[in-house]
Design a protein around this motif. Structure first.
Motif, PDB file in Angstrom:
ATOM      1  N   ASP A  32      -1.516  48.046 -14.187  1.00 27.87           N
ATOM      2  CA  ASP A  32      -0.003  48.014 -14.223  1.00 27.87           C
ATOM      3  C   ASP A  32       0.609  49.450 -13.949  1.00 27.87           C
ATOM      4  O   ASP A  32       0.167  50.519 -14.488  1.00 27.87           O
ATOM      5  CB  ASP A  32       0.700  47.711 -15.504  1.00 27.87           C
ATOM      6  CG  ASP A  32       2.023  47.285 -15.406  1.00 27.87           C
ATOM      7  OD1 ASP A  32       2.592  46.262 -15.372  1.00 27.87           O
ATOM      8  OD2 ASP A  32       2.832  48.326 -15.520  1.00 27.87           O
ATOM      9  N   ASP A  33       1.252  49.505 -12.635  1.00 29.63           N
ATOM     10  CA  ASP A  33       1.506  50.757 -12.496  1.00 29.63           C
ATOM     11  C   ASP A  33       2.975  51.259 -13.085  1.00 29.63           C
ATOM     12  O   ASP A  33       3.637  52.294 -12.666  1.00 29.63           O
ATOM     13  CB  ASP A  33       1.726  50.966 -10.803  1.00 29.63           C
ATOM     14  CG  ASP A  33       2.740  50.095 -10.177  1.00 29.63           C
ATOM     15  OD1 ASP A  33       3.633  49.293 -11.099  1.00 29.63           O
ATOM     16  OD2 ASP A  33       3.073  50.121  -8.879  1.00 29.63           O
ATOM     17  N   TRP A  35       6.144  49.705 -13.270  1.00 28.01           N
ATOM     18  CA  TRP A  35       7.226  49.187 -12.761  1.00 28.01           C
ATOM     19  C   TRP A  35       8.595  49.163 -13.616  1.00 28.01           C
ATOM     20  O   TRP A  35       8.628  48.584 -14.649  1.00 28.01           O
ATOM     21  CB  TRP A  35       7.475  47.777 -12.067  1.00 28.01           C
ATOM     22  CG  TRP A  35       6.581  47.686 -10.993  1.00 28.01           C
ATOM     23  CD1 TRP A  35       6.083  48.622 -10.027  1.00 28.01           C
ATOM     24  CD2 TRP A  35       5.601  46.447 -10.641  1.00 28.01           C
ATOM     25  NE1 TRP A  35       5.209  47.959  -9.152  1.00 28.01           N
ATOM     26  CE2 TRP A  35       4.716  46.681  -9.617  1.00 28.01           C
ATOM     27  CE3 TRP A  35       5.604  45.164 -11.362  1.00 28.01           C
ATOM     28  CZ2 TRP A  35       4.192  45.672  -8.969  1.00 28.01           C
ATOM     29  CZ3 TRP A  35       4.990  44.183 -10.712  1.00 28.01           C
ATOM     30  CH2 TRP A  35       4.021  44.423  -9.544  1.00 28.01           C
ATOM     31  N   THR A 158      -3.210  52.564 -15.005  1.00 28.11           N
ATOM     32  CA  THR A 158      -1.655  52.746 -14.466  1.00 28.11           C
ATOM     33  C   THR A 158      -1.846  53.164 -12.987  1.00 28.11           C
ATOM     34  O   THR A 158      -1.379  54.383 -12.711  1.00 28.11           O
ATOM     35  CB  THR A 158      -1.089  54.038 -15.534  1.00 28.11           C
ATOM     36  OG1 THR A 158      -1.724  55.154 -15.215  1.00 28.11           O
ATOM     37  CG2 THR A 158      -0.756  53.563 -16.806  1.00 28.11           C
ATOM     38  N   GLU A 159      -2.194  52.329 -12.286  1.00 29.12           N
ATOM     39  CA  GLU A 159      -2.223  52.452 -10.905  1.00 29.12           C
ATOM     40  C   GLU A 159      -1.516  51.414 -10.157  1.00 29.12           C
ATOM     41  O   GLU A 159      -1.478  50.548 -10.614  1.00 29.12           O
ATOM     42  CB  GLU A 159      -3.702  52.680 -10.518  1.00 29.12           C
ATOM     43  CG  GLU A 159      -4.497  53.757 -11.133  1.00 29.12           C
ATOM     44  CD  GLU A 159      -6.011  53.774 -10.649  1.00 29.12           C
ATOM     45  OE1 GLU A 159      -6.263  53.506  -9.483  1.00 29.12           O
ATOM     46  OE2 GLU A 159      -6.928  53.939 -11.413  1.00 29.12           O
ATOM     47  N   THR A 160      -1.404  51.480  -8.756  1.00 28.29           N
ATOM     48  CA  THR A 160      -1.010  50.702  -7.984  1.00 28.29           C
ATOM     49  C   THR A 160      -2.010  49.817  -7.589  1.00 28.29           C
ATOM     50  O   THR A 160      -2.986  50.188  -7.200  1.00 28.29           O
ATOM     51  CB  THR A 160      -0.194  51.116  -6.570  1.00 28.29           C
ATOM     52  OG1 THR A 160       0.816  51.965  -7.016  1.00 28.29           O
ATOM     53  CG2 THR A 160       0.179  50.122  -5.621  1.00 28.29           C
ATOM     54  N   PHE A 161      -1.752  48.413  -7.897  1.00 32.40           N
ATOM     55  CA  PHE A 161      -2.793  47.352  -7.328  1.00 32.40           C
ATOM     56  C   PHE A 161      -2.611  46.839  -6.135  1.00 32.40           C
ATOM     57  O   PHE A 161      -1.720  46.313  -5.625  1.00 32.40           O
ATOM     58  CB  PHE A 161      -2.754  46.329  -8.467  1.00 32.40           C
ATOM     59  CG  PHE A 161      -3.808  45.207  -8.277  1.00 32.40           C
ATOM     60  CD1 PHE A 161      -4.982  45.369  -8.652  1.00 32.40           C
ATOM     61  CD2 PHE A 161      -3.502  44.024  -7.556  1.00 32.40           C
ATOM     62  CE1 PHE A 161      -5.849  44.368  -8.492  1.00 32.40           C
ATOM     63  CE2 PHE A 161      -4.191  43.142  -7.311  1.00 32.40           C
ATOM     64  CZ  PHE A 161      -5.638  43.247  -7.796  1.00 32.40           C
ATOM     65  N   HIS A 162      -3.794  46.644  -5.338  1.00 31.10           N
ATOM     66  CA  HIS A 162      -3.687  45.995  -4.070  1.00 31.10           C
ATOM     67  C   HIS A 162      -4.658  45.048  -4.055  1.00 31.10           C
ATOM     68  O   HIS A 162      -5.980  45.233  -4.137  1.00 31.10           O
ATOM     69  CB  HIS A 162      -4.209  47.211  -2.898  1.00 31.10           C
ATOM     70  CG  HIS A 162      -3.108  48.352  -2.828  1.00 31.10           C
ATOM     71  ND1 HIS A 162      -1.829  48.068  -2.288  1.00 31.10           N
ATOM     72  CD2 HIS A 162      -3.329  49.434  -3.247  1.00 31.10           C
ATOM     73  CE1 HIS A 162      -1.203  49.326  -2.562  1.00 31.10           C
ATOM     74  NE2 HIS A 162      -1.955  50.352  -2.773  1.00 31.10           N
ATOM     75  N   ASP A 187       1.552  39.343 -12.016  1.00 34.72           N
ATOM     76  CA  ASP A 187       2.400  40.586 -11.319  1.00 34.72           C
ATOM     77  C   ASP A 187       3.712  40.091 -10.792  1.00 34.72           C
ATOM     78  O   ASP A 187       4.248  40.569  -9.823  1.00 34.72           O
ATOM     79  CB  ASP A 187       1.295  41.030 -10.221  1.00 34.72           C
ATOM     80  CG  ASP A 187       1.079  39.967  -9.347  1.00 34.72           C
ATOM     81  OD1 ASP A 187       1.112  38.933  -9.537  1.00 34.72           O
ATOM     82  OD2 ASP A 187       0.338  40.426  -8.154  1.00 34.72           O
ATOM     83  N   LYS A 190       5.604  40.047  -7.104  1.00 39.07           N
ATOM     84  CA  LYS A 190       4.619  40.466  -6.193  1.00 39.07           C
ATOM     85  C   LYS A 190       3.483  39.543  -5.398  1.00 39.07           C
ATOM     86  O   LYS A 190       3.234  39.636  -4.587  1.00 39.07           O
ATOM     87  CB  LYS A 190       3.798  41.679  -6.822  1.00 39.07           C
ATOM     88  CG  LYS A 190       4.870  42.840  -7.210  1.00 39.07           C
ATOM     89  CD  LYS A 190       5.283  43.636  -5.836  1.00 39.07           C
ATOM     90  CE  LYS A 190       6.171  44.838  -6.575  1.00 39.07           C
ATOM     91  NZ  LYS A 190       6.838  45.497  -5.336  1.00 39.07           N
TER      92      LYS A 190
END
Length: 344
Positions: A32-33, A35, A158-162, A187, A190
């Motif tokens: 989870d980044d 948000w 804690t990163e952006t997930f692609h 998510d 998204k």
């Protein structure tokens, strides 16, 4: 890192599913980044029995509410309170009074009023309304508590997930340094924008909310009419919300700010001062039939979805998190009205 499940998103759905799986002895990692304006961060966390213009009761609401009360009380975030839904027009009044008189609704109806001042002389409820047994959930505390636990155990990424970075293998998935038996998308909206479940009939909707300081008289209940106002004590309030389908982002707008302020002031029969202390926006992961999406991707057996909780997510989430965990662990059937396979 080897885990049983990788959970994408630490909103309400991801938080409760992580807890349910861990309670069953499963090791999870959560990505989870952070948000700041995700739907769970801006939602009021209200539980209101009669919703919509028709004053309908969410399917299975009594059972869902009872379990949510028990589970969320254990977590220290359940706040029982009344909700006063004021009729906005004659049509609402007719439907609301009829619904409130139905036996199935009786456990949640505290009082029905038919004119201004019957419940509180300071309100503009010229058509009356329905005082209901409801609640609000301290979502910010719930998410923060779980985030702290995950961080302490080294289980939060804690990163952006692609989604395209997920490698699917015969025995599970790999994402960066995480290997898991499966990945669960929690998510929010998204999933409607990208990833393996974008094919489903989503209808995401943006909402905005304000935190206020006001001299408006504090009430022992939540105010509700075309929106809501939650009294927090000591002159503090939260108020929302709106629905927008054409601008899906987390950017607050001045137009909605003024609309929400006008609505808040309109609840009271006297002029009130208002200071905005915070203005947030988020996108609800709504679905075409207003029911959640649970299940497994039709061609990717290690890819799962627990999402689409929408505006009634606070009531749905505690029960469905347990059911989703049981499905992932033991193949327990998903209730048909929430099974994503209902759309083929």
């Amino acid at each position: 890192m080897q885990v049983d499940f990788l959970i994408v998103g630490q909103g309400l759905a991801g938080t409760l599913l992580a807890q349910a799986l861990r309670a069953r002895g499963q090791k999870v990692a959560v990505v989870d980044d952070g948000w700041k304006s995700a739907a769970s961060q801006v939602a009021a966390g209200l539980m209101t029995p009669l919703t919509g213009r028709r004053f309908t009761l969410t399917p299975s609401y009594p059972e869902l509410f009872a379990f949510a009360e028990r589970r969320l009380t254990e977590l220290g975030v359940f706040r029982p309170t009344s909700v006063y839904r004021m009729f906005a027009d004659d049509e609402q009044k007719e439907k609301g009074q009829k619904r409130a008189a139905m036996p199935a609704y009786a456990p949640f109806i505290e009082r029905v009023t038919s004119g201004q001042g019957e419940l509180d002389a300071g309100l503009t409820d010229s058509l009356g309304g329905v005082l209901m047994r409801g609640a609000w959930v301290d979502l910010k505390r719930l998410l923060a508590d779980e985030r702290e636990r995950l961080q302490a155990e080294g289980l939060l990424c804690t990163e952006t997930f692609h989604p395209e970075a997920v490698q699917v293998h015969a025995d599970g998935i790999v994402w960066q340094a995480v290997r898991a038996r499966g990945v669960v998308y929690c998510d929010g909206y998204k999933s409607s924008q990208r990833g393996p479940f974008a094919y489903l009939p989503w209808q995401p909707a943006k909402g905005e909310a304000l935190s206020l300081r006001s001299d408006a008289p504090q009430k022992p209940f939540i105010l509700n009419r075309e929106g809501w106002a939650l009294p927090l004590g000591q002159g503090l309030w939260r108020t929302g919300t709106n629905w927008a389908w054409d601008q899906l982002d987390e950017v607050p707008t001045e137009v909605q700010r003024e609309k929400l302020l006008k609505r808040f002031r309109g609840y009271f029969g006297q002029e009130v001062s208002v200071e905005v202390t915070a203005h947030v926006a988020g996108v609800r992961p709504c679905t075409s039939d207003n029911l959640p999406f649970l299940g497994t991707h039709p061609t990717e057996p290690h890819t799962h979805l627990f999402n689409g909780l929408g505006p009634r997510g606070t009531v749905w989430a505690p029960t469905l998190a347990e059911e989703m965990a049981a499905y992932l662990m033991a193949g327990q059937p998903i209730r048909p009205d929430c099974d994503l396979r209902r759309f083929g």
